[in-house]
Design a protein around this motif. Structure first.
Motif, PDB file in Angstrom:
ATOM      1  N   PHE A  94       0.833  -1.200   0.000  1.00 38.26           N
ATOM      2  CA  PHE A  94       0.000   0.000   0.000  1.00 38.26           C
ATOM      3  C   PHE A  94       0.867   1.248   0.000  1.00 38.26           C
ATOM      4  N   ASN A  95       0.559   2.157  -0.904  1.00 38.48           N
ATOM      5  CA  ASN A  95       1.343   3.365  -1.112  1.00 38.48           C
ATOM      6  C   ASN A  95       0.669   4.557  -0.440  1.00 38.48           C
ATOM      7  N   GLY A  96       1.381   5.230   0.441  1.00 36.02           N
ATOM      8  CA  GLY A  96       0.843   6.433   1.067  1.00 36.02           C
ATOM      9  C   GLY A  96      -0.254   6.166   2.072  1.00 36.02           C
ATOM     10  N   TYR A  97      -0.278   4.974   2.637  1.00 37.69           N
ATOM     11  CA  TYR A  97      -1.327   4.633   3.609  1.00 37.69           C
ATOM     12  C   TYR A  97      -0.699   4.382   4.972  1.00 37.69           C
ATOM     13  N   LEU A  98      -0.891   5.288   5.909  1.00 37.96           N
ATOM     14  CA  LEU A  98      -0.370   5.144   7.266  1.00 37.96           C
ATOM     15  C   LEU A  98       1.098   4.707   7.252  1.00 37.96           C
ATOM     16  N   ASP A  99       1.965   5.627   6.902  1.00 37.10           N
ATOM     17  CA  ASP A  99       3.370   5.316   6.661  1.00 37.10           C
ATOM     18  C   ASP A  99       4.032   4.537   7.801  1.00 37.10           C
ATOM     19  N   ALA A 100       3.686   4.862   9.037  1.00 40.84           N
ATOM     20  CA  ALA A 100       4.320   4.185  10.166  1.00 40.84           C
ATOM     21  C   ALA A 100       3.899   2.717  10.251  1.00 40.84           C
ATOM     22  N   TYR A 101       2.763   2.383   9.643  1.00 33.46           N
ATOM     23  CA  TYR A 101       2.232   1.029   9.686  1.00 33.46           C
ATOM     24  C   TYR A 101       2.750   0.210   8.505  1.00 33.46           C
ATOM     25  N   ALA A 102       2.800   0.815   7.331  1.00 37.14           N
ATOM     26  CA  ALA A 102       3.363   0.227   6.112  1.00 37.14           C
ATOM     27  C   ALA A 102       2.906  -1.210   5.854  1.00 37.14           C
ATOM     28  N   PRO A 103       1.610  -1.459   5.697  1.00 41.40           N
ATOM     29  CA  PRO A 103       1.150  -2.837   5.520  1.00 41.40           C
ATOM     30  C   PRO A 103       1.415  -3.384   4.122  1.00 41.40           C
ATOM     31  N   ARG A 104       1.685  -4.676   4.067  1.00 35.82           N
ATOM     32  CA  ARG A 104       1.779  -5.412   2.805  1.00 35.82           C
ATOM     33  C   ARG A 104       1.008  -6.708   2.968  1.00 35.82           C
ATOM     34  N   TYR A 105       0.390  -7.164   1.895  1.00 30.09           N
ATOM     35  CA  TYR A 105      -0.242  -8.469   1.898  1.00 30.09           C
ATOM     36  C   TYR A 105       0.679  -9.427   1.137  1.00 30.09           C
ATOM     37  N   ARG A 106       1.190 -10.428   1.828  1.00 32.74           N
ATOM     38  CA  ARG A 106       2.094 -11.408   1.231  1.00 32.74           C
ATOM     39  C   ARG A 106       1.306 -12.700   1.001  1.00 32.74           C
ATOM     40  N   MET A 107       1.099 -13.045  -0.275  1.00 34.77           N
ATOM     41  CA  MET A 107       0.244 -14.176  -0.622  1.00 34.77           C
ATOM     42  C   MET A 107       1.023 -15.196  -1.453  1.00 34.77           C
ATOM     43  N   ASN A 108       0.827 -16.470  -1.136  1.00 35.54           N
ATOM     44  CA  ASN A 108       1.486 -17.556  -1.849  1.00 35.54           C
ATOM     45  C   ASN A 108       0.437 -18.443  -2.505  1.00 35.54           C
ATOM     46  N   TYR A 109       0.641 -18.741  -3.785  1.00 39.41           N
ATOM     47  CA  TYR A 109      -0.328 -19.525  -4.558  1.00 39.41           C
ATOM     48  C   TYR A 109       0.342 -20.745  -5.179  1.00 39.41           C
TER      49      TYR A 109
END
Length: 219
Positions: A94-109
């Protein structure tokens, strides 16, 4: 009911793959090998919903990798069928969303791809340019929300199955007489909403998108 349809499609593709292998063994006009891919993934959405507008509108790119087994079967001098299956990373940042939180969704298929390959050009030295068009089926193995201070398991918040469309452009070089090295750029667009349960109820909207470069060695 929908999950059952995706499950059935996965096994239909594997059944077609088995048929090609059996047929190819009798005619010997086939190749198989392994591939490694690296690229970027994200979600795409054409609409937003209420207070989730910022989240939906700021999907950014995330690095991904994958490994696969690939099989090709010649139909003619220009046309081939291909099937590929293996592990593939996905997800989004996520770009520019709550910088201190910096979430990413890591998905494996676990991915299965099936489609056609067309030879565009072949040089006197047998180097060739080709294009591929196919369908993909993705089974979610794991999904985590990763941020600055830790990670959460969010597997239940995403759909277990996805299907998509694949387009690729590749270049192949013959080596060691009967073997091939392929370098392929591909785009894979998911057709199904990835969010499930609470995320979906909260108005999150997104579909898988992958852009990869794959190098393969075919025997």
């Amino acid at each position: 009911m929908k999950s059952s349809n995706f499950f059935d499609m996965k096994y239909l593709i594997l059944l077609l793959f088995s048929f090609i292998v059996l047929n190819a063994n009798s005619q010997r006009n086939y190749r198989f090998g392994i591939g490694y891919s690296a690229g970027i993934s994200t979600f795409y959405s054409t609409k937003t919903n209420g207070y989730n507008q910022l989240l939906n509108g700021n999907y950014a790119l995330k690095m991904n990798q994958g490994v696969a087994v690939k099989f090709e079967f010649d139909l003619s001098n220009r046309w081939k069928l291909f099937c590929q299956t293996g592990f593939q990373q996905g997800g989004v940042r996520f770009n520019g969303y709550l910088d201190a939180y910096a979430p990413r969704y890591r998905m494996n298929y676990w991915d299965v791809q099936f489609g056609t390959q067309f030879l565009i050009y072949k040089s006197p030295s047998n180097n060739a340019v080709y294009t591929s068009l196919g369908l993909t089926q993705h089974t979610l193995l794991s999904s985590k929300r990763v941020y600055d201070t830790g990670e959460d398991d969010i597997h239940d918040e995403f759909s277990k199955y996805d299907v998509g469309a694949l387009f690729a452009l590749g270049y192949q070089i013959p080596v060691f007489q009967n073997h091939l090295i392929q370098l392929q750029a591909s785009a894979n667009f998911g057709l199904k909403q990835v969010y499930n349960d609470l995320f979906k109820q909260n108005g999150l909207i997104g579909k898988n998108t992958l852009f990869n470069i794959q190098i393969s060695f075919l025997f």
